[in-house]
Design a protein around this motif. Structure first.
Motif, mmCIF file in Angstrom:
data_model
loop_
_atom_site.group_PDB
_atom_site.id
_atom_site.type_symbol
_atom_site.label_atom_id
_atom_site.label_comp_id
_atom_site.label_asym_id
_atom_site.label_seq_id
_atom_site.Cartn_x
_atom_site.Cartn_y
_atom_site.Cartn_z
ATOM 1 N N ALA A 165 19.664 -25.978 -16.477
ATOM 2 C CA ALA A 165 19.085 -26.198 -15.153
ATOM 3 C C ALA A 165 17.567 -26.115 -15.179
ATOM 4 C CB ALA A 165 19.651 -25.183 -14.157
ATOM 5 N N THR A 166 17.027 -25.246 -16.010
ATOM 6 C CA THR A 166 15.575 -25.043 -16.041
ATOM 7 C C THR A 166 14.880 -25.936 -17.058
ATOM 8 O OG1 THR A 166 15.804 -23.201 -17.607
ATOM 9 C CG2 THR A 166 15.803 -22.647 -15.269
ATOM 10 N N ALA A 167 15.620 -26.868 -17.659
ATOM 11 C CA ALA A 167 15.047 -27.768 -18.667
ATOM 12 C C ALA A 167 14.390 -28.959 -17.980
ATOM 13 C CB ALA A 167 16.117 -28.221 -19.644
ATOM 14 N N TRP A 168 13.219 -28.723 -17.402
ATOM 15 C CA TRP A 168 12.427 -29.785 -16.789
ATOM 16 C C TRP A 168 10.956 -29.502 -17.024
ATOM 17 C CZ3 TRP A 168 9.058 -28.295 -12.861
ATOM 18 C CH2 TRP A 168 9.346 -27.076 -12.215
ATOM 19 N N SER A 169 10.117 -30.499 -16.857
ATOM 20 C CA SER A 169 8.699 -30.340 -17.157
ATOM 21 C C SER A 169 7.883 -31.361 -16.395
ATOM 22 C CB SER A 169 8.457 -30.499 -18.662
ATOM 23 O OG SER A 169 7.077 -30.351 -18.977
ATOM 24 N N SER A 223 12.747 -35.626 -24.787
ATOM 25 C CA SER A 223 13.951 -34.806 -24.895
ATOM 26 C C SER A 223 13.673 -33.403 -25.413
ATOM 27 C CB SER A 223 14.966 -35.491 -25.816
ATOM 28 O OG SER A 223 14.423 -35.656 -27.108
ATOM 29 N N SER A 224 12.431 -33.133 -25.840
ATOM 30 C CA SER A 224 12.129 -31.785 -26.321
ATOM 31 C C SER A 224 12.090 -30.773 -25.189
ATOM 32 C CB SER A 224 10.795 -31.773 -27.076
ATOM 33 O OG SER A 224 9.704 -31.987 -26.196
ATOM 34 N N CYS A 225 11.968 -31.254 -23.943
ATOM 35 C CA CYS A 225 11.899 -30.327 -22.810
ATOM 36 C C CYS A 225 12.878 -30.712 -21.706
ATOM 37 C CB CYS A 225 10.474 -30.273 -22.253
ATOM 38 S SG CYS A 225 9.868 -31.865 -21.634
ATOM 39 N N ARG A 226 13.786 -31.635 -21.994
ATOM 40 C CA ARG A 226 14.718 -32.103 -20.971
ATOM 41 C C ARG A 226 16.111 -32.280 -21.556
ATOM 42 N NH1 ARG A 226 9.956 -34.923 -20.236
ATOM 43 N NH2 ARG A 226 8.927 -34.336 -18.287
ATOM 44 N N HIS A 242 20.590 -33.494 -11.920
ATOM 45 C CA HIS A 242 19.399 -33.098 -12.669
ATOM 46 C C HIS A 242 18.749 -34.370 -13.192
ATOM 47 C CE1 HIS A 242 17.271 -30.003 -15.147
ATOM 48 N NE2 HIS A 242 17.253 -30.934 -16.090
ATOM 49 N N PHE A 243 17.582 -34.717 -12.645
ATOM 50 C CA PHE A 243 16.936 -35.972 -13.010
ATOM 51 C C PHE A 243 15.435 -35.773 -13.127
ATOM 52 C CE2 PHE A 243 14.665 -39.862 -11.714
ATOM 53 C CZ PHE A 243 15.094 -40.728 -12.721
ATOM 54 N N GLY A 244 14.826 -36.390 -14.134
ATOM 55 C CA GLY A 244 13.378 -36.308 -14.203
ATOM 56 C C GLY A 244 12.803 -36.874 -15.468
ATOM 57 N N GLY A 245 11.497 -36.810 -15.522
ATOM 58 C CA GLY A 245 10.695 -37.247 -16.651
ATOM 59 C C GLY A 245 9.278 -36.783 -16.390
ATOM 60 N N LEU A 281 3.709 -22.286 -9.968
ATOM 61 C CA LEU A 281 5.144 -22.171 -10.229
ATOM 62 C C LEU A 281 5.723 -23.488 -10.741
ATOM 63 C CD1 LEU A 281 6.398 -19.922 -7.295
ATOM 64 C CD2 LEU A 281 5.664 -19.295 -9.587
ATOM 65 N N GLY A 282 5.141 -23.963 -11.808
ATOM 66 C CA GLY A 282 5.637 -25.158 -12.470
ATOM 67 C C GLY A 282 6.798 -24.837 -13.387
ATOM 68 N N PRO A 283 7.037 -25.662 -14.410
ATOM 69 C CA PRO A 283 8.156 -25.424 -15.317
ATOM 70 C C PRO A 283 8.017 -24.085 -16.035
ATOM 71 C CG PRO A 283 6.662 -27.091 -16.194
ATOM 72 C CD PRO A 283 6.257 -26.860 -14.789
ATOM 73 N N ASN A 284 9.157 -23.458 -16.295
ATOM 74 C CA ASN A 284 9.228 -22.170 -16.987
ATOM 75 C C ASN A 284 8.591 -21.035 -16.197
ATOM 76 O OD1 ASN A 284 10.410 -23.423 -19.351
ATOM 77 N ND2 ASN A 284 8.356 -24.181 -19.831
ATOM 78 N N LYS A 285 8.421 -21.227 -14.896
ATOM 79 C CA LYS A 285 7.885 -20.174 -14.031
ATOM 80 C C LYS A 285 8.882 -19.820 -12.933
ATOM 81 C CE LYS A 285 3.916 -19.861 -16.144
ATOM 82 N NZ LYS A 285 3.525 -18.618 -16.867
ATOM 83 N N ASP A 286 10.160 -20.004 -13.226
ATOM 84 C CA ASP A 286 11.203 -19.745 -12.229
ATOM 85 C C ASP A 286 11.208 -18.282 -11.819
ATOM 86 O OD1 ASP A 286 12.635 -22.420 -12.282
ATOM 87 O OD2 ASP A 286 12.657 -21.887 -14.402
ATOM 88 N N GLY A 287 11.233 -18.052 -10.505
ATOM 89 C CA GLY A 287 11.291 -16.702 -9.971
ATOM 90 C C GLY A 287 9.979 -15.949 -9.969
ATOM 91 N N ASP A 288 8.892 -16.587 -10.410
ATOM 92 C CA ASP A 288 7.606 -15.886 -10.522
ATOM 93 C C ASP A 288 6.780 -15.961 -9.243
ATOM 94 O OD1 ASP A 288 8.266 -15.227 -13.090
ATOM 95 O OD2 ASP A 288 6.941 -16.691 -14.051
ATOM 96 N N PHE A 289 7.439 -15.894 -8.093
ATOM 97 C CA PHE A 289 6.703 -15.899 -6.836
ATOM 98 C C PHE A 289 5.821 -14.646 -6.748
ATOM 99 C CE2 PHE A 289 10.681 -18.181 -6.027
ATOM 100 C CZ PHE A 289 10.213 -19.369 -5.480
ATOM 101 N N PRO A 290 4.568 -14.785 -6.287
ATOM 102 C CA PRO A 290 3.720 -13.602 -6.117
ATOM 103 C C PRO A 290 4.368 -12.588 -5.177
ATOM 104 C CG PRO A 290 2.434 -15.616 -5.923
ATOM 105 C CD PRO A 290 3.871 -16.032 -5.939
ATOM 106 N N GLU A 291 4.208 -11.323 -5.485
ATOM 107 C CA GLU A 291 4.807 -10.278 -4.652
ATOM 108 C C GLU A 291 4.137 -10.188 -3.287
ATOM 109 O OE1 GLU A 291 4.894 -6.561 -6.662
ATOM 110 O OE2 GLU A 291 6.103 -7.300 -8.355
ATOM 111 N N THR A 292 2.861 -10.522 -3.223
ATOM 112 C CA THR A 292 2.113 -10.432 -1.969
ATOM 113 C C THR A 292 1.667 -11.814 -1.533
ATOM 114 O OG1 THR A 292 1.280 -8.246 -2.588
ATOM 115 C CG2 THR A 292 0.115 -9.411 -0.828
#
Length: 373
Positions: free
Chosen positions: A45-49, A55-58, A179-182, A255-266
């Motif tokens: 699911a998180t394999a997007w960029s 295909s190295s990131c998707r 799941h679609f992208g490029g 919060l781009g790719p590989n930053k899932d859940g990294d919302f600022p606390e404040t």
């Protein structure tokens, strides 16, 4: 596993997506089906960029390996799944793929020093796509692009280098994801028991930010996204701008790719509850282009949720508010909604800025299927 929070109340439209997905799968060979039908795991699911890294990131089946008829069947899935009104999801996806063909053609032209043939855009398989979306630009840059401009991992630019996968089996009863992208696009729509339970993360960017086709038409896929942000920031008074200004600077979305859940606390910036009724409407209008790329029923339900949460939402910016210079950045951050828009210097079209944007939801990314804490 998080708590499921349905986005839309009706299964209307989901049956069409499932039918189109099955029709697409039926056009594929067994090996192509194996590449397309994957497990709904966090890794997949998180394999997007936002990079042209192929295909190295998707995950999924690459359009370059498909026939024209197979690509048309894949686009039929997108047409069923995305917003179909003017300036909504399906049209925007076609324009984004067309932009990547423009980018590929411009890079090939500048590298070779001579014009190349117009790329074959997968969007041309759809009868609603026009030559405006696919024509080669008349304003291609001169000179060789910077080294490394095409990214790594065997990637590159062009609509043929987009990938489609179904994570889980398309069904009106199970849990699965489209799941679609490029390069410059990531679509993640999660379904559970015939309902959309997540329409994010959704990344969309573009280079060039606009181009002129050979028939003189200007195409600018992200201008309506940008314009909503411009109207919002232009409405802020001097004191409101001072309150909304961030101390940080940004060269890309946070919060781009590989930053899932990294919302600022404040939350930072100015709280929408401090704005006038007219300004509050501008906040909702600024959100809408991203949300409208989901199917129409889902987008309407999400906008209702974000409207209810509006007074607890924050607006902030960094750099300038013109969205025309490297580092200009605007953010909308609510209890649920998260949207970022940032300007970067062009990679191939170096005389232009290009845009990166991302839409997330604090509670609905990937249908709340995964925990990133």
């Amino acid at each position: 596993m998080g708590v499921q929070r349905p986005v839309n109340k009706k299964a209307a439209g989901v049956a069409g997506v499932v039918s189109a997905a099955n029709a697409f799968l039926n056009t594929l060979t067994s090996d192509e089906q194996s590449a397309t039908l994957l497990d709904f795991t966090q890794a997949n699911a998180t394999a997007w960029s936002n990079l042209p890294c192929g295909s190295s990131c998707r995950v999924g089946v690459e359009f370059s390996s498909l026939t024209t008829d197979q690509i048309a069947a894949a686009e039929a899935v997108l047409k069923e799944a995305l917003g179909t009104g003017k300036d909504t999801g399906y049209q925007h996806v076609l324009q984004t793929l067309a932009a990547d063909d423009v980018l590929a053609s411009a890079q090939a032209t500048s590298t070779a020093g001579a014009p190349t043939d117009a790329p074959t855009d997968s969007a041309s398989a759809d009868p609603s796509a026009t030559s405006t979306d696919t024509a080669v630009p008349t304003d291609a840059p001169t000179g060789a692009p910077p080294s490394g401009g095409t990214g790594g991992g065997g990637g590159g630019y062009g609509s043929s280098q987009y990938f489609m996968a179904f994570l889980g089996t398309p069904s009106a009863t199970g849990t699965w994801q489209l799941h679609f992208g490029g390069h410059h696009l990531a679509v993640n729509i999660t379904y559970k028991n015939g309902k959309v339970v997540g329409a994010s993360p959704y990344f969309t960017g573009v280079e060039p930010s606009s181009w002129t086709t050979t028939d003189g038409t200007t195409v600018a896929p992200l201008n309506r996204f940008r314009d909503g942000m411009l109207k919002l920031t232009a409405s802020l008074s001097t004191s409101q701008l001072a309150e909304a200004k961030l101390s940080e600077s940004f060269s890309d979305v946070l919060l781009g790719p590989n930053k899932d859940g990294d919302f600022p606390e404040t939350k930072e910036g100015i709280k929408v509850s401090e704005l006038s009724p007219k300004q509050k409407k501008l906040v909702l209008a600024a959100m809408r282009p991203w949300v409208a790329d989901a199917d129409d029923a889902t987008a309407a339900q999400l906008m209702k949720t974000y409207a209810k949460e509006l007074d607890q939402t924050y607006i902030s910016y960094s750099g300038g508010t013109g969205l025309d210079t490297q580092g200009d950045y605007v953010r909308i951050d609510g209890p649920s909604v998260w949207i970022e828009f940032v300007c970067q210097d062009g990679v191939v079209f170096r005389d232009q800025v290009h845009y990166h944007t991302v839409y997330r939801d604090h509670t609905r990314d990937y249908g709340s299927e995964f925990s990133f804490s």
